[in-house]
Structure formats: C-alpha cells, structure tokens
Motif scaffolding. Structure first.
Motif, short mmCIF file in Angstrom:
data_model
loop_
_atom_site.label_atom_id
_atom_site.label_comp_id
_atom_site.label_asym_id
_atom_site.label_seq_id
_atom_site.Cartn_x
_atom_site.Cartn_y
_atom_site.Cartn_z
N THR A 250 0.85 -1.18 0.00
CA THR A 250 0.00 0.00 0.00
C THR A 250 0.89 1.23 0.00
N THR A 251 0.67 2.10 -0.97
CA THR A 251 1.49 3.30 -1.12
C THR A 251 0.98 4.40 -0.21
N GLU B 80 0.38 -4.44 -6.88
CA GLU B 80 0.85 -5.82 -6.93
C GLU B 80 2.25 -5.81 -7.54
N VAL B 81 3.22 -6.24 -6.73
CA VAL B 81 4.62 -6.20 -7.18
C VAL B 81 4.91 -7.46 -7.99
N ASP C 110 12.27 -6.11 -9.73
CA ASP C 110 13.27 -5.31 -10.44
C ASP C 110 12.66 -4.02 -11.02
N ALA C 111 11.36 -3.91 -11.00
CA ALA C 111 10.73 -2.65 -11.41
C ALA C 111 10.52 -1.82 -10.15
N PRO D 25 -5.42 -7.64 -11.43
CA PRO D 25 -6.66 -8.31 -10.99
C PRO D 25 -6.83 -8.31 -9.47
N ILE D 26 -5.75 -8.04 -8.74
CA ILE D 26 -5.85 -8.17 -7.27
C ILE D 26 -5.68 -6.85 -6.55
N ALA D 27 -5.03 -5.86 -7.21
CA ALA D 27 -4.76 -4.57 -6.56
C ALA D 27 -5.12 -3.44 -7.53
N ASP D 28 -4.83 -2.20 -7.12
CA ASP D 28 -5.18 -1.07 -7.99
C ASP D 28 -4.33 -1.05 -9.26
N MET D 29 -3.14 -1.56 -9.16
CA MET D 29 -2.27 -1.62 -10.35
C MET D 29 -1.17 -2.63 -10.07
N LYS D 30 -0.49 -3.07 -11.13
CA LYS D 30 0.72 -3.87 -10.95
C LYS D 30 1.92 -3.01 -11.33
#
Ligand code: BES
Ligand code: MN
Ligand code: ZN
Length: 488
Positions: free
Chosen positions: A322-323, A330-331, A335-336, A417-422
């Motif tokens: 959570t930011t 979703e990480v 490496d990103a 599909p699981i969080a606000d963004m990957k």
C-alpha cells in the motif's frame, strides 16, 4: 583545476592555445617568422580547423613552448562550440605534463557568455574519479592545474564566477555520487555526502524508515526491505525566491544499488547498477548549482534513497503493497523498483509542498536505452507547456531530451486483478508503462514531467565535456530550466 581570466598572457611557463577557424590562418600572423613552421606542422597533422580538431607545434623561438591549435570551424561560434573548445584543450593537456594552459580568445569574436562557456567546457572535462587508483603511474596523473583565459570580453569572468563555476560544482557532486561504488554510497552515506549543501544555505531534512512507515510509504519501504541499509528520504530546500512562494519540486530515483531483488538481474554488467541513483544524484547536484549561484527561485529536491537487495526478508513477486497515496500495487517484478520509490516520494512532495510543477528524474528502464541509446533522455509529461519548456532548456544546456507519449491505452496495461495496479506491464512499451505508473500518483492540476535518464547518466566513452563514466546529466538541464522558466 582552476580557471583564471587575465588581460595579459601570464609570465612563467605555460602552453599556449590558439583557436583556429576552419581553413583561416590569420590567427597565426602574430607568430611572425615561426608561422611557416606552424603551417607545416598543421599540414602534417592533417589539421582542418573543424570543431574538435587539434594539433601541436613547439616554438623554438619561444624556448620550445608548446603551441596547441584547436579547431572551432568557420561558422560563428556557438555556446556548444565554446564548451567543446575548452573541453578539447583540457582533454589534450590534462595529463600532458603541462601545468598551465593559456587560451587566447583575442582573435575570435566571442561574447562574454561564450568565453565563460569555454571555461565551463574546460572545467567540466577535467573531472576524474581517481580516488581508488592508488598505483596510478605518474605519467597518467593529471598535471594541468590552471587554465588562464586571455582576450575574453568584459563580463566573462563575472559570468563564469556567478553562473558556470557553481554549475560545474553541481555537476561534480552528481558525478561523484554516481561514480562511487555501492559499498561507499548507500542511502545514509549519500545523505552525508550532500550535507555540505547547508553551507550554501540549503535546508536539509531527512526521513528514516520509521518516519516513512508512519507516513505509509509501503512501496518505497517494500523495495528497501531486503537491504540491511536503512532507506532515507532526503529533502533539500533552496529558498532563493519570494518568501513563501510555492516551490518547484524535483524528485530523484536514488536506488544506490539495484540487484533486481528477488527478480534478480543477470551477473553480466550488474555492477552498472551502482549508478541507479543517477536521478537522485542529478537532483542533489542541481540543488547545489542553484544554491551556489543564489538562484532567485524556491526549489525543493527530494531523493528517494534505497538499496534493492534479495534476502530472506526481501519482498516477493506477487506481494501487494500500500502506497502513501492509499493506492495498492501488486509487485509482479521486484526489479521494477524505481517506480515504487518514486510514487511515494511524489506523494510526499505533493502533501508537503503542494507544488504546481514536479519534475522527476530516474534511471528507470532498460527500454529507454534501447530507444535512444546514449544521446537523449526521454521526457513524459502531462502538460505541454512544461514539456516544451524543459525541451527548450535541454537544447540550451546540452542535456538533450525527446518527448515520448502517454495515453489511456498504455495506462490500462498496468491494471491488476488483485490490486489497484501492478508494477509492470507487458514487455512492449516498457518505458511508457513505467511513466504511466508514476502518473497515477500525480494529483490533478500538478504539471508533471518524468525524465527517464537510464541511457545518459553513464557513458562508456568520453565526450567533449566529460571523460568516460558518470556524465552528470540533468544538472545543467535543471539549472537552465529554473533560469529560463522559473526565475526570468
Ligand atoms: N535500474 C533499472 C533500469 C536500468 C537498466 C537503468 C539499464 C540503467 C541501465 C530498473 O530498475 C529496471 O530494472 N528496470 C527493468 C524494468 C522491468 C523489470 C519492467 C528493466 O528495464 O528491465
Ligand atoms: Mn530494477
Ligand atoms: Zn533500478
């Protein structure tokens, strides 16, 4: 190395540098009878007087003095040409055995600003990182200690002292931070290397992991989780403008080493990732340059400093963080990590300073290197005027930029599909989806630009203003941007 301006050629031993405009040889008239020998030397060295060309001759009539002829081409001298002239002199004489060079600008029509930029080019090209080369042969050590510029118009020395000398100091700080290995520069030691900016009037605030945790910076801290080094958020404020006026904010990616984390990188070339803090380095150097010249602007530089390591405690692919903005990520690929650092730093910047303009700099994607090689950095922006202003400053400063697109179709590629963004999209358009990720953290009404400097922070070959290694990219651009678009 030291730069001096003088009205007369100094006494004492030095080599003499004379700029030559293409095929014109009028500049040689002053050498009288020696001119024939110089002409012959130029022919023998196939010297054509074009920018970057140089040739030598030794003046018997003058105790064997070294004469260095440097080409400037036959067109009117540009600022870039002026820097190239200075840089060529330094490159040629730095380890030549000469201790002083006198550049005689008397023969060429040159403005005060361009004369000062000859000095800038000469100074920038002198920087080296020899700290750990303890057995460097004497012959390979720099000897050139002074460059004296003679024949510059009035105002050149002041221009140098007020604008370009501080700029060079800023560039040197950036190069030092970038060049140092990751066992020396890690988040806390990065902060220590920048502390001296307080002597220039910069306010420094540092947030450690506990404070960042309280603020909810789950993305930045997730990256840092596998490292024994504590993450730091470095905030540098230069208040040279109207008291209380909203600052322009620069944000830098400061990954002091990027192994990739659990999504670990291949061993080949991984040592390069010591300069994955090039964005943060540029921001620190720019603040130093601005404070050094007492820029009439309020500017805040924020560096997100972390080390990305694999470890038993490291974050895993698939983890959801959570930011600080409240959005979840979703990480997919550890490496990103740069975008995970930037998103929390940008949210902090907006909450703390309510800026109208944010520029972030980051060695963010390998895809940017594929796109541009090492000539341009990519600029992504949500505001056409900011993009145009930055590109104009880029052209004037030599730190080049080329605009890249943003758009909804790209944005959709990072839905999760699981969080606000990957944190990653598909392989294609990798630099753009990285920028789209950051844009999701930019508040409405904030003009934002993201500069992906992955291809330009480091160079495997020298140019006219830097040796191979850390380039210092970004400092000149940001300084120019503040001068052109904020100070006015
Ligand atoms: N720091 C790298 C990007 C980089 C690569 C900078 C080469 C300079 C030279 C960044 O953190 C990274 O690893 N990016 C990945 C993103 C991918 C996993 C989506 C990349 O570009 O491969
Ligand atoms: Mn990475
Ligand atoms: Zn990285």
């Amino acid at each position: 190395m030291q730069i001096r301006f003088a009205a007369q050629h100094p006494a004492g031993d030095h080599s003499l540098v004379v700029p030559i405009a293409g095929t014109a040889r009028a500049a040689l008239e002053r050498f009288g009878a020696a001119k024939t020998g110089i002409d012959a030397a130029l022919k023998r060295q196939r010297f054509d007087g074009e920018p970057g060309a140089s040739a030598e001759h030794y003046l018997d009539s003058d105790g064997g003095r070294r004469l260095l002829l440097v080409g400037i081409g036959s067109d009117a001298l540009t600022g870039e040409g002026a820097e190239r002239l200075g840089g060529t002199v330094t490159a040629r004489l730095l380890t030549s055995g000469e201790r002083e060079a006198v550049i005689d600008l008397g023969g060429i029509p040159v403005s005060a600003d361009f004369a000062a930029r000859v000095a800038l080019g000469a100074m920038l090209r002198s920087w080296r990182h020899d700290r750990y080369r303890t057995r460097l042969k004497d012959k390979l050590k720099p000897t050139l200690a002074t460059i004296t510029i003679v024949g510059a118009p009035d105002g050149a020395e002041a221009r140098w002292a007020e604008r370009y000398a501080p700029l060079a100091e800023g560039v040197f700080l950036t190069r030092e931070l970038v060049a140092e290995p990751a066992n020396i520069i890690y988040p806390e030691s990065f902060v220590e290397r920048v502390r001296h900016l307080t002597e220039l009037g910069v306010e420094i605030r540092v947030l450690g992991e506990d404070e960042m945790a309280k603020l909810g910076m789950g993305a930045l801290l997730g990256v840092s989780q596998g490292s024994v080094r504590d993450a730091q958020l470095l905030v540098m404020s230069w208040n040279g403008g109207e008291p209380g006026a909203t600052p322009t904010v620069f944000v830098g990616k400061g990954v002091t080493f990027d192994t990739g984390g659990i999504s670990i990188k291949p061993a080949q070339n991984m040592e390069m990732m010591k300069w994955d803090m090039g964005g943060a380095g540029a921001v620190a150097g720019a603040i130093k340059a601005l404070a050094g010249r007492k820029a009439k602007a309020n500017v805040v530089g924020i560096c997100g400093l972390v080390e990305n390591m694999p470890d038993g405690n490291a974050q895993r692919p698939g983890d959801v963080v959570t930011t600080m903005s409240g959005q979840t990520v979703e990480v997919i690929n550890t490496d990103a990590e740069g975008r995970l650092v930037l998103c929390d730093a940008i949210t902090f910047a907006q909450k703390e300073f309510r800026p109208k303009t944010i520029v972030d700099l980051a060695t963010l994607t390998g895809a940017m290197v594929v796109t541009f090689g090492h000539e341009y950095a990519g600029i992504f922006a949500n505001d056409d005027k900011l993009a145009a202003d930055l590109i104009k400053s880029a052209d004037a400063s030599g730190d080049k930029l080329w605009r890249q697109p943003l758009g909804e179709a790209y944005d959709r590629l990072i839905d999760s599909p699981i969080a606000d963004m990957k944190n990653v999209g598909p392989r294609e358009a990798g630099s753009i989806t990285a920028a789209q990720f950051i844009q999701r953290y930019v508040d409405d009404g904030v003009a934002w630009a993201h500069l992906d400097i992955a291809g330009v922070a480091w160079s495997d070959k020298p140019s006219s203003t830097y040796d191979k290694g850390a380039t210092g990219y970004g400092v000149r651009l940001l300084d120019q941007f503040i001068a052109d678009s904020v100070e006015r």
